[in-house]
Design an enzyme around this catalytic site. Structure first.
Site, short mmCIF file in Angstrom:
data_model
loop_
_atom_site.label_atom_id
_atom_site.label_comp_id
_atom_site.label_asym_id
_atom_site.label_seq_id
_atom_site.Cartn_x
_atom_site.Cartn_y
_atom_site.Cartn_z
N GLU A 1 20.85 -1.06 23.20
CA GLU A 1 21.37 -0.60 24.50
C GLU A 1 21.54 0.92 24.52
OE1 GLU A 1 24.10 -4.16 26.13
OE2 GLU A 1 24.42 -3.62 24.02
N GLU B 1 23.23 -10.70 20.36
CA GLU B 1 24.62 -10.98 20.72
C GLU B 1 24.92 -12.48 20.86
OE1 GLU B 1 24.00 -6.72 22.26
OE2 GLU B 1 22.82 -8.54 21.99
N ALA C 1 27.16 -2.84 18.01
CA ALA C 1 28.58 -2.48 18.05
C ALA C 1 29.21 -3.00 16.77
CB ALA C 1 29.23 -3.14 19.26
N GLY D 1 24.16 -3.30 20.67
CA GLY D 1 24.53 -2.00 21.24
C GLY D 1 23.60 -0.89 20.78
N1 T1G Z 1 29.32 -4.71 12.81
C1 T1G Z 1 30.06 -4.65 11.67
N2 T1G Z 1 29.56 -4.83 10.41
C2 T1G Z 1 28.26 -5.08 10.32
C3 T1G Z 1 27.42 -5.18 11.46
C4 T1G Z 1 27.99 -4.98 12.74
N3 T1G Z 1 27.28 -5.02 13.87
N4 T1G Z 1 26.17 -5.46 11.02
C5 T1G Z 1 26.23 -5.52 9.68
N5 T1G Z 1 27.47 -5.30 9.25
C6 T1G Z 1 27.93 -5.26 7.86
C7 T1G Z 1 27.86 -6.61 7.16
O1 T1G Z 1 29.00 -7.36 7.39
C8 T1G Z 1 27.70 -6.21 5.70
O2 T1G Z 1 28.98 -5.87 5.22
C9 T1G Z 1 26.89 -4.93 5.79
O3 T1G Z 1 27.04 -4.44 7.12
C10 T1G Z 1 25.43 -5.14 5.55
O4 T1G Z 1 24.98 -6.18 6.40
C11 T1G Z 1 27.78 -3.85 22.78
C12 T1G Z 1 28.50 -6.38 21.89
C13 T1G Z 1 21.47 -5.37 10.63
C14 T1G Z 1 19.94 -7.22 10.12
O5 T1G Z 1 24.52 -8.90 15.76
O6 T1G Z 1 22.06 -8.77 11.82
O7 T1G Z 1 26.24 -4.85 19.74
O8 T1G Z 1 29.21 -7.59 3.49
O9 T1G Z 1 24.52 -7.85 4.58
O10 T1G Z 1 20.97 -8.33 5.29
O11 T1G Z 1 26.22 -5.36 23.56
O12 T1G Z 1 23.51 -7.01 9.27
O13 T1G Z 1 28.42 -5.32 2.89
O14 T1G Z 1 30.78 -5.66 3.63
O15 T1G Z 1 23.82 -8.29 6.95
O16 T1G Z 1 20.33 -5.90 5.43
C15 T1G Z 1 25.07 -7.01 17.65
C16 T1G Z 1 24.36 -7.78 13.09
C17 T1G Z 1 26.52 -6.68 17.55
C18 T1G Z 1 23.50 -7.43 14.22
C19 T1G Z 1 21.15 -6.03 8.28
N6 T1G Z 1 24.43 -6.78 16.38
N7 T1G Z 1 23.84 -7.36 11.79
O17 T1G Z 1 21.05 -7.14 7.47
O18 T1G Z 1 22.67 -6.50 5.60
S1 T1G Z 1 27.35 -7.02 19.06
C20 T1G Z 1 24.20 -7.78 15.52
C21 T1G Z 1 22.73 -7.94 11.25
C22 T1G Z 1 26.85 -5.76 20.13
C23 T1G Z 1 26.73 -4.83 22.40
C24 T1G Z 1 27.18 -5.96 21.56
C25 T1G Z 1 22.39 -7.54 9.86
C26 T1G Z 1 21.25 -6.52 9.76
P1 T1G Z 1 29.35 -6.12 3.74
P2 T1G Z 1 24.00 -7.33 5.87
P3 T1G Z 1 21.17 -6.98 5.87
#
Ligand code: T1G
Length: 704
Positions: free
Chosen positions: A110, A130, A61, A107
Site C-alpha cells: 500500500e 491481510e 504494518a 501496508g
Molecule cells: N509485523 C510484525 N512482525 C513481523 C511481521 C509484521 N508484519 N512480519 C514478520 N515479522 C517478524 C516475525 O514475527 C519474525 O519474528 C521475523 O519478523 C521474521 O519473520 C495496513 C493492516 C515477510 C514473508 O502479513 O509473511 O500490513 O520470530 O520468520 O520466513 O493494510 O514474515 O524473528 O521474532 O516470518 O523470512 C501484512 C507477514 C501485515 C506479512 C518473511 N503483512 N510476514 O518470512 O521470516 S497487516 C503480512 C510474513 C498490514 C495494512 C495491513 C513473513 C515474511 P521473530 P519470518 P520469513
C-alpha cells in the site's frame, strides 16, 4: 532512526530500516512521512527513492500494533493518520519511486502504490496477505490496487492473500519496471528520468469508468460465490470483497472511509485475534526453549527411510521434493513396489493437477532410490524409521540401523505414540535418536512433531527444526510421553466422540457437529481415513500393560468394528460404508445398532444429544488435556499446542487452536464444564491443576 536520508545525483534515497522485515510500526510511518516532506523541501533534490534496508522492502504494518486496538473506534482513529500520510506521499511534488526487493506485503504494498512509480527486482514478490490475519488491507489497498491492476486481480490478491511474483505484477500494472540487476542504481536512474520529465502519477486519480465499475460489481458477485465454498469459515475474504466493491461506486475518499470501517470491524474480531495469534505462534514454535540460537545444526545431504508403507512413502516424497536424495528400504520387493507405485501415483496426480511439471516429477522421482538392503545407509546423514507401529519391531530396527549407519547419522522415528527413549537405548546412541512424527499424508500435512528424548543432543534438535523447515514443514518440539502432544490429546477427543455415540448421538451427527465447528473432517470420518485398525492395535498394545490412552470409560464400538474387519476406507467399511472406488461416506445403521448394544452393556441410558454438547465436550476434553500436557512440560508453550492442532488435524485457524479457543470462551467456563462433566459422568473428568490455577489467578494460557 527508521529512515535514513541520502542524496545521490540529486535524488533523495530514503532507506527504511526496521529489522528484520521493516514492519511499519510506531514511528516508522511518521519517519517516512518526514523524510518525504524533507525531500520535497530540499533544493538539492529533484526526485525521491524509497527503498528497504536488509532482506526486504516492507513486510507490512507491524502486526503487534493491532493488539492495542480494542474497539473499531480505536482502529478508525489510527487508520485516519495512515491514510492522510499516504495521501501526502502521493501528493509529493517531486517524483516518488518505490524500489522493491524481497517482499512488499500488506501496508508495504500500500505504501508502494501510494508512490508514483514502482521498480522491483525480478525475484521480488508483492501481496495483500491481510486476510490470512483475519483483516483486510487497511491503508488504501482496496481502493488504489483496483485502479492500478483492475478489479479482478485486486479481488484475487486481497481474498487469497497469496504472493504475486514481480514479473506477474509488472504484467498486471502493479509495478512499472523490473530489474535483474542493481535495484538502487536502476531506481535512481528512473527517478532522475521522471524528474527530467516532471512526471508524477497518483493511483487515486485513476478514474473508474462506469463500464469498469459494472464489470467490477459482477466480479465481486462471482468472487462471493467462489468464497462460499473456498473460504472455509473465514470472514475476512468476504470483507475484502465488500471494501473493493464499495470503492467502485464511491469516490476515492468515500471508498477509503468505507475500507477503514470494514478494517476496523475485522481487526477487533476474534477471527483476526486468532489468526494473528497463530502467525506469531508458528514462528515461536521453531524456537527451542533453553537452546542457544547458535546451536550448530548438521548439514543433511543424504537421507534414508525404512518402511515403504503409506507413511514411509510420503516421507520419502517429502525429502525428494526438498531436493534431498533418499534411499527407500522395505523388507521385500513386493512391499517396495507397492510403495513406489503409490509414490508415482501421487506425483502423477500432482502433474495432472498442474502442481508440478513432468520434468520436475521425473527429477524428483530420480532422487528416490528403492532398496531391500542397507547398502548406502553408511553414507546417510539421517535415517527415518517408518515401520509398523510395534515397539519390539522398532527396537529391532534401531539396533540394526546403528550397525549400518555412520556415527554421525541421525536416527529418527516416525512413531506416533511409542517411547523414543526405548528406541534410543536399543540403538546404543540415544543422543542421536529423535522422534520425527509426520502426519498422514506425510507429503501433504505441514506438521512435524520433533520428539525430544531424554538424551537427544541439542544439535540433533536444532538440526531437526532446521530440516523440518527445509522440508516445508512446521516443526514443533515436544516431550516424550505416550502419544506425545498431538495423539495424546487426540485420545481424549476420540474418547468423548465414542461416549457421545453410545449416549445417543449418531456417527453422522457427531461428525457434522465437528465439521460445523470448522474442522475439515469429524472424528469418525478421520478414523476411517487413518484406519480403525491403527487405533485398535495401539489399544491392544496398551491393554497388555493394563493401560488405556485416556482415563475413564472407552467406547468399545471401534473394537467391534475392528473385529468385523471394518478398518475404514481401505476395507470399504468402518464407521461409514463406502461404494467401491468412492470416498463418499454412507451412514450405516449397523454401527448405530452396535453403539446401542455397547451402551446397554455399560448400562448407559441413551438420550438426545445436542450439537452444542458434542462441540463443548470435545473442545473441553482437548483444552483440559492440553493444560495437563503443558504443566507436565511435554509442550514448550501453549501456542505450540495450537500450532499442532491447526496443522496436524485442521483445527479451524480462525479459532486459533484448542487452547486459544478455550481462552476465547473463557477458562472459567471451561473449568466449570470439566466440573459439570465430572459430576455427570465420573471422576475421570479431573480438572487439570494448571487450568484451576489459571482460573484462580485470573490468568490465561499465554500469560508469561
Ligand atoms: N509485523 C510484525 N512482525 C513481523 C511481521 C509484521 N508484519 N512480519 C514478520 N515479522 C517478524 C516475525 O514475527 C519474525 O519474528 C521475523 O519478523 C521474521 O519473520 C495496513 C493492516 C515477510 C514473508 O502479513 O509473511 O500490513 O520470530 O520468520 O520466513 O493494510 O514474515 O524473528 O521474532 O516470518 O523470512 C501484512 C507477514 C501485515 C506479512 C518473511 N503483512 N510476514 O518470512 O521470516 S497487516 C503480512 C510474513 C498490514 C495494512 C495491513 C513473513 C515474511 P521473530 P519470518 P520469513
Amino acid at each position: 532512526m527508521f529512515v535514513s536520508y541520502e542524496v545521490t545525483s540529486r535524488v533523495a534515497v530514503l532507506t527504511i530500516d526496521n529489522p528484520p522485515v521493516n514492519a511499519l510500526g510506531a514511528g516508522v510511518w511518521e519517519a517516512i512521512d518526514e523524510a518525504v516532506a524533507r525531500s520535497n523541501g530540499d533544493p538539492d533534490v529533484d526526485a525521491i527513492v524509497l527503498i528497504g534496508a536488509g532482506r526486504t522492502f516492507v513486510a507490512g504494518a507491524d502486526i503487534n500494533v493491532f493488539k492495542q486496538l480494542r474497539t473499531p473506534d480505536d482502529a478508525m482513529a489510527r487508520s485516519a493518520g495512515t491514510h492522510a500520510m499516504l495521501r501526502r506521499l502521493e501528493d509529493s511534488r517531486k517524483p516518488l519511486i518505490a524500489a522493491i526487493h524481497g517482499q512488499a506485503f500488506g501496508g508495504g504494498l500500500e505504501l508502494a502504490i501510494a508512490c508514483h512509480f514502482r521498480v522491483a527486482t525480478t525475484d521480488a514478490v508483492v501481496g495483500q496477505p491481510e486476510v490470512l490475519l483475519g483483516i483486510i488491507p487497511g491503508a488504501g489497498g482496496t481502493q488504489r490496487l483496483p485502479r492500478l491492476c483492475g478489479v479482478a486481480t485486486a479481488l484475487q490478491m486481497c481474498t487469497d492473500g497469496k504472493p504475486v511474483p514481480a514479473t506477474q505484477a509488472l504484467k498486471a500494472g502493479i509495478v512499472d519496471y523490473t530489474t535483474p540487476g542493481d535495484l538502487l542504481t536502476r531506481a535512481i536512474g528512473l527517478a532522475a528520468d521522471k524528474a527530467s520529465l516532471g512526471e508524477t502519477r497518483k493511483a487515486r486519480e485513476i478514474a473508474i469508468s462506469p463500464e469498469m465499475a459494472q464489470a467490477g460489481v459482477e466480479a465481486c458477485a462471482t468472487m462471493r460465490k467462489t468464497l462460499a465454498t473456498t473460504s472455509r469459515g473465514l470472514r475476512a475474504p468476504l470483507a475484502a470483497v465488500d471494501a473493493i466493491e464499495g470503492g467502485l461506486t464511491r469516490s476515492f475518499d468515500d471508498g477509503s472511509v468505507h475500507e477503514r470501517q470494514i478494517f476496523a470491524r475485522c481487526v477487533v474480531s476474534t477471527e483476526s485475534r486468532a489468526l494473528r495469534h497463530l502467525f506469531f505462534a508458528e514462528r515461536e514454535a521453531a524456537k527451542i526453549a533453553g537452546l542457544p540460537a547458535a546451536t550448530p545444526a548438521l548439514d543433511i545431504r543424504r537421507a534414508a527411510v525404512v518402511g515403504a508403507g503409506t507413511m514411509g512413502g510420503g516421507i520419502a516424497m517429502t525429502y525428494a521434493s526438498a531436493g534431498i536424495p533418499v534411499l527407500l528400504k522395505d523388507v521385500d520387493q513386493a512391499a517396495l513396489d507397492r510403495g513406489l507405485a503409490t509414490i508415482r501415483r501421487n506425483y502423477e496426480s500432482a502433474v495432472a493437477k498442474g502442481r508440478m511439471s513432468a520434468e520436475s516429477r521425473d527429477r524428483t522421482l530420480a532422487l528416490i532410490s528403492p532398496t531391500t538392503s542397507f547398502d548406502g545407509f553408511a553414507e546417510a546423514d539421517i535415517v527415518v524409521e517408518a515401520v509398523f507401529e510395534d515397539l519390539a519391531l522398532k527396537k529391532e530396527t534401531f539396533a540394526a540401523l546403528a550397525a549400518v549407519t555412520g556415527e554421525q547419522c541421525i536416527l529418527a522415528s516416525n512413531t506416533s505414540t511409542l517411547d523414543i527413549d526405548a528406541l534410543g537405548t536399543a540403538s546404543g546412541r540415544p543422543h542421536r535418536v529423535v522422534g520425527h512424527h509426520f502426519f498422514s499424508p506425510a507429503n501433504v500435512m505441514k506438521l512435524l512433531e520433533v520428539v525430544r528424548g531424554r538424551e537427544t543432543s541439542p544439535s540433533i534438535l536444532a538440526t531437526s527444526v532446521q530440516l523440518g523447515k527445509r522440508l516445508g514443514k512446521i516443526p514443533v518440539v515436544v516431550g516424550n510421553c505416550f502419544g506425545f502432544v498431538a495423539n495424546r490429546m487426540l485420545a481424549y477427543y476420540m474418547r468423548e466422540a465414542g461416549l457421545l455415540l453410545e449416549e445417543g448421538a449418531s456417527v453422522p451427527q457427531i461428525d457434522a457437529a465437528v465439521t460445523g465447528f470448522g474442522l475439515p473432517v469429524g472424528p469418525f470420518g478421520m478414523q476411517d481415513i487413518a484406519g480403525i485398525d491403527v487405533g485398535a492395535r495401539i489399544r491392544q498394545h496398551l491393554a497388555k500393560t493394563g493401560q488405556t490412552r485416556a482415563e475413564g470409560p472407552q467406547s468399545a464400538v471401534p473394537d467391534r468394528l475392528f473385529e468385523m474387519g471394518r478398518y475404514g476406507q481401505k476395507t470399504g467399511a468402518g464407521w461409514y460404508r463406502y461404494e467401491t472406488g468412492s470416498r463418499e461416506r454412507i451412514p450405516d445403521p449397523l454401527v448405530e445398532d452396535i453403539a446401542a448394544g455397547e451402551a446397554r452393556k455399560r448400562g448407559v441410558t441413551r438420550r438426545t444429544v445436542t450439537d452444542d454438547e458434542i462441540v463443548a465436550r470435545i473442545t473441553t476434553a482437548l483444552a483440559n488435556e492440553g493444560a495437563r500436557v503443558l504443566e507436565q512440560g511435554f509442550a514448550q508453550r501453549a501456542s505450540d499446542i495450537d500450532v499442532i492442532y491447526c496443522h496436524g488435524f485442521g483445527f479451524p485457524r480462525y479459532r486459533g487452536g484448542p487452547l486459544f479457543y478455550a481462552q476465547t470462551i473463557g477458562l472459567p467456563v471451561v473449568l466449570a464444564r470439566v466440573r459439570e462433566y465430572r459430576a455427570r459422568f465420573g471422576d475421570y473428568w479431573q480438572p487439570a491443576p494448571l487450568l484451576e490455577r489459571l482460573v484462580a489467578e485470573g490468568r490465561g494460557f499465554y500469560d508469561d
